[in-house]
Motif scaffolding. Sequence first.
Motif, PDB file in Angstrom:
ATOM      1  N   HIS A   1      36.639  41.762  42.186  1.00  0.00           N
ATOM      2  CA  HIS A   1      35.806  42.155  43.335  1.00  0.00           C
ATOM      3  C   HIS A   1      35.206  40.935  44.011  1.00  0.00           C
ATOM      4  O   HIS A   1      35.120  39.857  43.429  1.00  0.00           O
ATOM      5  CB  HIS A   1      34.666  43.073  42.874  1.00  0.00           C
TER       6      HIS A   1
ATOM      7  N   TYR B   1      31.322  32.481  37.685  1.00  0.00           N
ATOM      8  CA  TYR B   1      30.580  32.088  38.890  1.00  0.00           C
ATOM      9  C   TYR B   1      30.146  30.638  38.738  1.00  0.00           C
ATOM     10  O   TYR B   1      29.988  30.141  37.608  1.00  0.00           O
ATOM     11  CB  TYR B   1      29.352  32.996  39.067  1.00  0.00           C
TER      12      TYR B   1
ATOM     13  N   HIS C   1      31.561  40.112  46.184  1.00  0.00           N
ATOM     14  CA  HIS C   1      30.237  40.667  46.519  1.00  0.00           C
ATOM     15  C   HIS C   1      29.887  40.412  47.982  1.00  0.00           C
ATOM     16  O   HIS C   1      30.162  39.326  48.507  1.00  0.00           O
ATOM     17  CB  HIS C   1      29.145  39.972  45.701  1.00  0.00           C
TER      18      HIS C   1
ATOM     19  N   ARG D   1      34.959  43.768  34.139  1.00  0.00           N
ATOM     20  CA  ARG D   1      34.764  44.323  35.477  1.00  0.00           C
ATOM     21  C   ARG D   1      36.071  44.139  36.254  1.00  0.00           C
ATOM     22  O   ARG D   1      36.751  43.115  36.097  1.00  0.00           O
ATOM     23  CB  ARG D   1      33.663  43.553  36.241  1.00  0.00           C
TER      24      ARG D   1
ATOM     25  N   TYR E   1      36.967  40.040  35.350  1.00  0.00           N
ATOM     26  CA  TYR E   1      36.284  39.129  34.407  1.00  0.00           C
ATOM     27  C   TYR E   1      35.298  39.916  33.550  1.00  0.00           C
ATOM     28  O   TYR E   1      34.861  41.004  33.938  1.00  0.00           O
ATOM     29  CB  TYR E   1      35.562  37.998  35.162  1.00  0.00           C
TER      30      TYR E   1
HETATM   31 FE    FE Z   1      30.704  39.918  40.250  1.00  0.00          FE
END
Ligand code: FE
Length: 295
Positions: A220, A163, A222, A217, A196
């Motif tokens: 995806h 991120y 969000h 994970r 990730y």
């Molecule tokens: Fe995430």
Amino acid sequence: MTDGDNLRARRERAVTDEVLASFSDAESPRLKELMAALVEHLHAFAREVRLTETEWDLAINYLTEAGQISTDRRQEFILLSDVLGLSMLTVGINAPAVHGATESTVFGPFFMQGSPQIERGGNIAEGVKGQPCYIHGVVRDVDGAPVPSARIEVWEADDDGFYDVQYEGDKVQGRGHLFSGPDGEYDFWCVLPAPYPIPHDGPVGRLLAASNRSPMRPAHVHFMVTAPGYSSLITHIFVEGSDHLDGDAVFGVKPSLIIEFKERVGFPAPGAHVDGPWVEAEFDIVLSRSGESSR
Ligand code: FE
Ligand code: BEZ
């Protein structure tokens, strides 16, 4: 039971009772209820596993380290809650159980207030590494009526699995918000998300490694969707076929949230100049009315 066992059991119960009594005058009835249950369960845990002083000391050091590694951009306690499944349990307890409404999932630590607003069809991932991805759909209520002017916050990691807030500096990329149109419709561009690992270079990562658990994970994006008169929805969409869908480190996957991301080659890209292939995902969002909790 020997006399010694009886004596020990009475001594242990006396500690618990004394602590319970110490919270019994709390002004707030809710605080009183929470502390009573917390003390009862925490003490029961210690009794059940026969907690040693060395283990207690280790746990205190562990929590201290989780605090020390946390900053306004790194939240180790959210990660800990996530890998223990407490976040998803809390989501499950609090999400309205309304038939047909989009399911909720874990919030995660990477939402940031103050994301840039984008126009309908705009790009939240200008300059972000990854394959262009067009996401669109309609926001509706459970009876099928469109919900106009819903605020849709979206955020995602880049193709390297990071991120924006995980990079040095203040760049804001891979996040934004937009509003649904008069017929509830919305659309935006981003990049195709990749699987990730959650941050695993701290105490939570050590716990996962010691437990033979993966930090990964599945891919995806969000979403957080809010509209007056409706329960806010915090969710993700997951990429169908992604690795780790059956082993999410934070237990966030729900089958209803797995969406096909279709590869588009040689199709015109809606509202954007895209040279190569791109992908398209359609996600209709169904909100339940505020206060509606089972239907
Ligand atoms: Fe995430
Ligand atoms: C996330 O999806 O952003 C996330 C969720 C839980 C822990 C770490 C990251």
